[in-house]
Design a protein around this motif. Structure first.
Motif, PDB file in Angstrom:
ATOM      1  N   LEU A  85     -10.770  -3.049  -5.626  1.00  0.00           N
ATOM      2  CA  LEU A  85     -10.157  -2.595  -6.887  1.00  0.00           C
ATOM      3  C   LEU A  85      -8.982  -1.700  -6.522  1.00  0.00           C
ATOM      4  CD1 LEU A  85     -10.014  -2.075  -9.940  1.00  0.00           C
ATOM      5  CD2 LEU A  85     -11.754  -0.311  -9.651  1.00  0.00           C
ATOM      6  N   PHE A  86      -7.799  -2.113  -6.942  1.00  0.00           N
ATOM      7  CA  PHE A  86      -6.578  -1.449  -6.485  1.00  0.00           C
ATOM      8  C   PHE A  86      -5.787  -0.921  -7.677  1.00  0.00           C
ATOM      9  CE2 PHE A  86      -7.416  -5.329  -3.882  1.00  0.00           C
ATOM     10  CZ  PHE A  86      -8.009  -4.672  -2.818  1.00  0.00           C
ATOM     11  N   PHE A  87      -5.188   0.252  -7.470  1.00  0.00           N
ATOM     12  CA  PHE A  87      -4.419   0.895  -8.543  1.00  0.00           C
ATOM     13  C   PHE A  87      -3.060   1.320  -8.041  1.00  0.00           C
ATOM     14  CE2 PHE A  87      -8.774   1.682  -9.809  1.00  0.00           C
ATOM     15  CZ  PHE A  87      -8.715   1.423 -11.173  1.00  0.00           C
ATOM     16  N   ARG A  88      -2.068   1.203  -8.908  1.00  0.00           N
ATOM     17  CA  ARG A  88      -0.842   1.951  -8.671  1.00  0.00           C
ATOM     18  C   ARG A  88      -1.048   3.331  -9.275  1.00  0.00           C
ATOM     19  NH1 ARG A  88       3.988   0.474 -10.806  1.00  0.00           N
ATOM     20  NH2 ARG A  88       3.115  -1.130 -12.171  1.00  0.00           N
ATOM     21  N   ARG A  89      -0.666   4.370  -8.555  1.00  0.00           N
ATOM     22  CA  ARG A  89      -0.841   5.761  -9.029  1.00  0.00           C
ATOM     23  C   ARG A  89      -2.313   6.047  -9.326  1.00  0.00           C
ATOM     24  NH1 ARG A  89       3.070   5.414 -13.314  1.00  0.00           N
ATOM     25  NH2 ARG A  89       1.937   7.148 -14.249  1.00  0.00           N
ATOM     26  N   MET A  90      -3.045   6.177  -8.228  1.00  0.00           N
ATOM     27  CA  MET A  90      -4.497   6.353  -8.358  1.00  0.00           C
ATOM     28  C   MET A  90      -4.914   7.615  -9.084  1.00  0.00           C
ATOM     29  SD  MET A  90      -6.863   4.945  -5.368  1.00  0.00           S
ATOM     30  CE  MET A  90      -8.396   5.658  -5.478  1.00  0.00           C
ATOM     31  N   GLU A  91      -3.980   8.570  -9.147  1.00  0.00           N
ATOM     32  CA  GLU A  91      -4.363   9.828  -9.829  1.00  0.00           C
ATOM     33  C   GLU A  91      -4.688   9.558 -11.294  1.00  0.00           C
ATOM     34  OE1 GLU A  91      -1.325   9.173  -8.815  1.00  0.00           O
ATOM     35  OE2 GLU A  91       0.061   9.553 -10.468  1.00  0.00           O
ATOM     36  N   ARG A  92      -4.198   8.420 -11.818  1.00  0.00           N
ATOM     37  CA  ARG A  92      -4.517   8.115 -13.218  1.00  0.00           C
ATOM     38  C   ARG A  92      -6.008   7.790 -13.385  1.00  0.00           C
ATOM     39  NH1 ARG A  92      -0.161   3.681 -14.818  1.00  0.00           N
ATOM     40  NH2 ARG A  92      -0.859   2.832 -12.822  1.00  0.00           N
ATOM     41  N   VAL A  93      -6.601   7.224 -12.352  1.00  0.00           N
ATOM     42  CA  VAL A  93      -8.038   6.931 -12.404  1.00  0.00           C
ATOM     43  C   VAL A  93      -8.818   8.237 -12.268  1.00  0.00           C
ATOM     44  CG1 VAL A  93      -9.834   5.436 -11.515  1.00  0.00           C
ATOM     45  CG2 VAL A  93      -7.445   4.887 -11.073  1.00  0.00           C
ATOM     46  N   ARG A  94      -8.306   9.085 -11.389  1.00  0.00           N
ATOM     47  CA  ARG A  94      -8.952  10.374 -11.176  1.00  0.00           C
ATOM     48  C   ARG A  94      -8.990  11.161 -12.482  1.00  0.00           C
ATOM     49  NH1 ARG A  94      -8.636  15.402  -8.988  1.00  0.00           N
ATOM     50  NH2 ARG A  94     -10.008  15.660  -7.201  1.00  0.00           N
ATOM     51  N   ARG A  95      -7.883  11.090 -13.216  1.00  0.00           N
ATOM     52  CA  ARG A  95      -7.830  11.813 -14.502  1.00  0.00           C
ATOM     53  C   ARG A  95      -8.913  11.322 -15.456  1.00  0.00           C
ATOM     54  NH1 ARG A  95      -2.182  12.098 -14.178  1.00  0.00           N
ATOM     55  NH2 ARG A  95      -1.824  10.247 -15.455  1.00  0.00           N
ATOM     56  N   ALA A  96      -9.227  10.040 -15.367  1.00  0.00           N
ATOM     57  CA  ALA A  96     -10.234   9.485 -16.282  1.00  0.00           C
ATOM     58  C   ALA A  96     -11.655   9.866 -15.860  1.00  0.00           C
ATOM     59  CB  ALA A  96     -10.092   7.967 -16.355  1.00  0.00           C
ATOM     60  N   TRP A 150       0.854  -1.187   0.000  1.00  0.00           N
ATOM     61  CA  TRP A 150       0.000   0.000   0.000  1.00  0.00           C
ATOM     62  C   TRP A 150       0.891   1.239   0.000  1.00  0.00           C
ATOM     63  CZ3 TRP A 150      -0.145   3.957   3.659  1.00  0.00           C
ATOM     64  CH2 TRP A 150      -1.152   4.924   3.448  1.00  0.00           C
ATOM     65  N   GLY A 151       0.417   2.338  -0.573  1.00  0.00           N
ATOM     66  CA  GLY A 151       1.141   3.610  -0.434  1.00  0.00           C
ATOM     67  C   GLY A 151       1.508   4.206  -1.772  1.00  0.00           C
ATOM     68  N   PRO A 152       2.208   5.327  -1.723  1.00  0.00           N
ATOM     69  CA  PRO A 152       2.507   6.071  -2.957  1.00  0.00           C
ATOM     70  C   PRO A 152       3.275   5.224  -3.971  1.00  0.00           C
ATOM     71  CG  PRO A 152       3.242   7.284  -1.006  1.00  0.00           C
ATOM     72  CD  PRO A 152       2.708   5.998  -0.508  1.00  0.00           C
ATOM     73  N   ASP A 153       4.115   4.315  -3.487  1.00  0.00           N
ATOM     74  CA  ASP A 153       4.829   3.464  -4.442  1.00  0.00           C
ATOM     75  C   ASP A 153       4.122   2.128  -4.640  1.00  0.00           C
ATOM     76  OD1 ASP A 153       6.791   5.390  -4.713  1.00  0.00           O
ATOM     77  OD2 ASP A 153       7.796   4.680  -2.886  1.00  0.00           O
ATOM     78  N   GLY A 154       3.052   1.948  -3.905  1.00  0.00           N
ATOM     79  CA  GLY A 154       2.315   0.698  -4.028  1.00  0.00           C
ATOM     80  C   GLY A 154       0.921   0.979  -4.567  1.00  0.00           C
ATOM     81  N   PHE A 155      -0.064   0.384  -3.915  1.00  0.00           N
ATOM     82  CA  PHE A 155      -1.440   0.487  -4.408  1.00  0.00           C
ATOM     83  C   PHE A 155      -2.305   1.279  -3.441  1.00  0.00           C
ATOM     84  CE2 PHE A 155       0.239  -3.183  -6.515  1.00  0.00           C
ATOM     85  CZ  PHE A 155      -0.436  -3.272  -7.721  1.00  0.00           C
ATOM     86  N   ASP A 156      -3.403   1.790  -3.972  1.00  0.00           N
ATOM     87  CA  ASP A 156      -4.498   2.321  -3.162  1.00  0.00           C
ATOM     88  C   ASP A 156      -5.751   1.926  -3.937  1.00  0.00           C
ATOM     89  OD1 ASP A 156      -6.011   3.581  -1.290  1.00  0.00           O
ATOM     90  OD2 ASP A 156      -4.996   5.510  -1.447  1.00  0.00           O
ATOM     91  N   GLY A 157      -6.929   2.198  -3.384  1.00  0.00           N
ATOM     92  CA  GLY A 157      -8.078   1.742  -4.175  1.00  0.00           C
ATOM     93  C   GLY A 157      -9.407   1.990  -3.519  1.00  0.00           C
ATOM     94  N   GLN A 158     -10.348   1.157  -3.910  1.00  0.00           N
ATOM     95  CA  GLN A 158     -11.741   1.361  -3.517  1.00  0.00           C
ATOM     96  C   GLN A 158     -12.465   0.017  -3.453  1.00  0.00           C
ATOM     97  OE1 GLN A 158     -14.360   2.625  -6.935  1.00  0.00           O
ATOM     98  NE2 GLN A 158     -12.420   3.089  -7.902  1.00  0.00           N
ATOM     99  N   ALA A 161       1.587  -4.825 -11.497  1.00  0.00           N
ATOM    100  CA  ALA A 161       0.478  -4.476 -12.409  1.00  0.00           C
ATOM    101  C   ALA A 161       0.040  -3.032 -12.163  1.00  0.00           C
ATOM    102  CB  ALA A 161      -0.695  -5.423 -12.181  1.00  0.00           C
ATOM    103  N   ASP A 162      -0.706  -2.484 -13.106  1.00  0.00           N
ATOM    104  CA  ASP A 162      -1.264  -1.141 -12.925  1.00  0.00           C
ATOM    105  C   ASP A 162      -2.544  -1.188 -12.109  1.00  0.00           C
ATOM    106  OD1 ASP A 162       0.411   0.726 -14.772  1.00  0.00           O
ATOM    107  OD2 ASP A 162       0.118  -1.125 -15.894  1.00  0.00           O
ATOM    108  N   SER A 163      -3.313  -2.246 -12.293  1.00  0.00           N
ATOM    109  CA  SER A 163      -4.546  -2.382 -11.514  1.00  0.00           C
ATOM    110  C   SER A 163      -4.796  -3.863 -11.238  1.00  0.00           C
ATOM    111  CB  SER A 163      -5.737  -1.768 -12.260  1.00  0.00           C
ATOM    112  OG  SER A 163      -5.807  -2.252 -13.583  1.00  0.00           O
ATOM    113  N   VAL A 164      -5.414  -4.106 -10.104  1.00  0.00           N
ATOM    114  CA  VAL A 164      -5.690  -5.478  -9.657  1.00  0.00           C
ATOM    115  C   VAL A 164      -7.074  -5.459  -9.026  1.00  0.00           C
ATOM    116  CG1 VAL A 164      -5.059  -7.269  -7.976  1.00  0.00           C
ATOM    117  CG2 VAL A 164      -3.252  -5.979  -9.120  1.00  0.00           C
ATOM    118  N   LEU A 165      -7.843  -6.505  -9.270  1.00  0.00           N
ATOM    119  CA  LEU A 165      -9.102  -6.614  -8.519  1.00  0.00           C
ATOM    120  C   LEU A 165      -9.256  -8.027  -7.974  1.00  0.00           C
ATOM    121  CD1 LEU A 165     -11.508  -8.432 -10.026  1.00  0.00           C
ATOM    122  CD2 LEU A 165     -11.497  -6.491 -11.579  1.00  0.00           C
TER     123      LEU A 165
END
Ligand SMILES: Cc1ncc(COP(=O)(O)O)c(C=O)c1O
Length: 484
Positions: free
Chosen positions: A314-325, A137-145, A294-298
């Motif tokens: 649903l987990f993302f590396r660099r969650m800001e990329r999802v926010r951009r979408a 988890w974290g800035p170099d790892g994953f975060d998600g929802q 991976a970039d995303s994992v569920l």
């Protein structure tokens, strides 16, 4: 005013609630006396419903009576220990209570401020789930929802991948842009086809890569397809790796796919809907090696981590990329704290979200990680035991490796042609499910009709598998006199 307005008063709610708990407790006590697969005929329930909603209030007893005579006889009993179809799961007691409380608290998570606890418990539960399955988890790892289902989660992930592949696509749309391509194995789930339809790649933009003898995506074939598409001016958008395919639970070669995606600068999405929960077991983790890149994992706690539908991590590396979408903030949803808190509306399609984290949080606390692991291990042991028996069973062929808790097999006596065996297995399945003590499903494996036993209910014990074997043998015996 003759009728008081407002809800039923708390003392009435108390009675309704107690009756509902009593009903479910009785339901659990009597589960095994019920046929697992509903015996309902198509249209039968609808035909018993009045065409119009009642004009006047009905007594609660009438509603309870219909729960007895209309609802319960027409349930397929997913909570039954003999439930072995698709991916068996369990809605456990803490999760049921969590879902009930979530409805009662009626939190509408459109913004952090409309339910701080919904948002922050979800952030915390995401961290717990990541820890449990060994993802950083974290800035170099994953975060998600927590999403509703894997289908929605893959759609969100692939929308983020699309935004990466076509910067500014949310403004411009895809018209006039080169065709985008998503790659998955031929055994990937149909939700990936649907995501391609919704995202404008079309099914023509989905490449189904063949699998090897162990049902894993052929990485060399993937590389060739990517090269062909690039040469033709198309845009490789994402590779979807499946960790635990729907039919046979095979795991695509994640380390090789990570290498390819990193080299090609293509988004890697890992769909571990069913099997991901098994990564809570350290001894199973090697099967998932590579997914941390991976970039995303569920994965679906509602498949195999003790909570009822709906709950997808649903987990993302660099969650800001999802926010951009996804981020679109109309004026009425602007808040002073908007920039410092997590606003989950920015990370997917839905605005209002349920308090999904509550049941997950209560379940993980009530069972503890050790309780979750013990139950997963028990299922793996049961699956191995069943496979062992079936390997020795006359006329039975095991159809695929059994990395997790699903056993895929066929009845294939030598005298039968493959086509006759397909038909025989379909009849065997129908007989097993008519019997009522167990419920299994089928899949096409290497083009042949295959039976699947999926173990995933926490009530399932060895004796239920013995019952299944007895029912299976009876179904085969009914077949045996038949000549090809
Ligand atoms: C690999 C895989 N992905 C996705 C799904 C879809 O799951 P959901 O019902 O959560 O959308 C399934 C369902 O079986 C699955 O097996």
């Amino acid at each position: 005013m003759d009728e008081p307005l407002g809800d039923f008063p708390p003392e009435v709610f108390r009675e309704m609630g107690h009756a509902a708990v009593e009903r479910l407790a009785k339901y659990f006590e009597t589960l095994e006396s019920r046929p697992v697969l509903a015996r309902t005929k198509p249209g039968e329930v609808l035909a018993q419903m009045p065409r119009h909603a009642p004009e006047d209030p009905e007594p609660w007893e009438a509603i309870e009576r219909d729960l007895d005579f209309l609802v319960e006889p027409n349930l397929t009993h997913w909570q039954h220990p003999g439930y072995f179809a698709y991916f068996a799961n369990t809605g456990t007691a803490p999760a049921i209570v969590g879902d009930f409380l979530a409805a009662g608290y009626n939190q509408v998570g459109i913004l952090w401020r409309t339910s701080p606890v919904l948002t922050e418990l979800e952030q915390g539960v995401v961290r717990w789930l990541l820890d449990l399955v060994g993802l950083p988890w974290g800035p170099d790892g994953f975060d998600g929802q927590l999403a509703d289902t894997a289908s929605t989660a893959s759609l969100i992930a692939l929308a983020a991948a699309r935004e990466e592949a076509y910067p500014d696509v949310r403004r411009t749309g895809l018209a006039g842009r080169p065709q985008g391509i998503v790659y998955c194995s031929e055994l990937a789930h149909s939700s990936i086809d649907k995501a391609c339809v919704v995202l404008g790649f079309g099914t023509a933009g989905l490449r189904k890569i063949p699998v090897d003898a162990e049902f894993r995506m052929d990485a060399a074939a993937l590389e060739i397809e990517i090269a062909k598409d690039r040469a033709a001016g198309r845009v490789p958008v994402a590779v979807v790796a499946t960790a635990g395919t729907t039919t046979v639970t095979s795991v695509d070669p994640l380390p090789a796919l990570v290498e390819i995606c990193e080299r090609e600068n293509v988004w890697l999405h890992v769909d571990a809907a069913y099997a991901g929960s098994a990564a809570a077991l350290p001894e199973m983790r090697s099967l998932f090696a590579g997914w941390e890149r991976a970039d995303s994992v569920l994965f679906n706690p509602h498949n195999w981590m003790l909570v009822p539908l709906e709950c997808t991590g649903l987990f993302f590396r660099r969650m800001e990329r999802v926010r951009r979408a996804f981020s679109v903030v109309p004026n009425y949803l602007e808040t002073p704290e908007g920039n410092v808190v997590r606003e989950y509306m920015d990370y997917g399609v839905q605005l209002g979200r349920r308090f999904r984290a509550l049941k997950m949080w209560m379940t993980l606390r009530a069972f503890g990680a050790s309780g979750v692991r013990a139950r997963l291990r028990a299922h793996l042991v049961l699956a191995r035991a069943l496979r062992g028996v079936l390997e020795r069973e006359p006329g039975v062929t095991i159809a695929a490796p059994t990395p997790f808790s699903v056993v895929a097999f066929r009845w294939t006596p030598e005298v039968l042609s493959p086509e006759a065996a397909d038909a025989a297995n379909a009849r065997i399945l129908a007989r097993i499910n008519e019997d009522g003590r167990t419920f299994i499903s089928h899949a096409l494996v290497s083009g042949r009709y295959t039976l699947r036993v999926a173990i995933g209910n926490v009530r399932t014990e060895r004796r239920h598998l013995q019952t299944f074997l007895q029912v299976f043998r009876e179904a085969v015996a009914a077949e045996s006199p038949r000549k090809p």
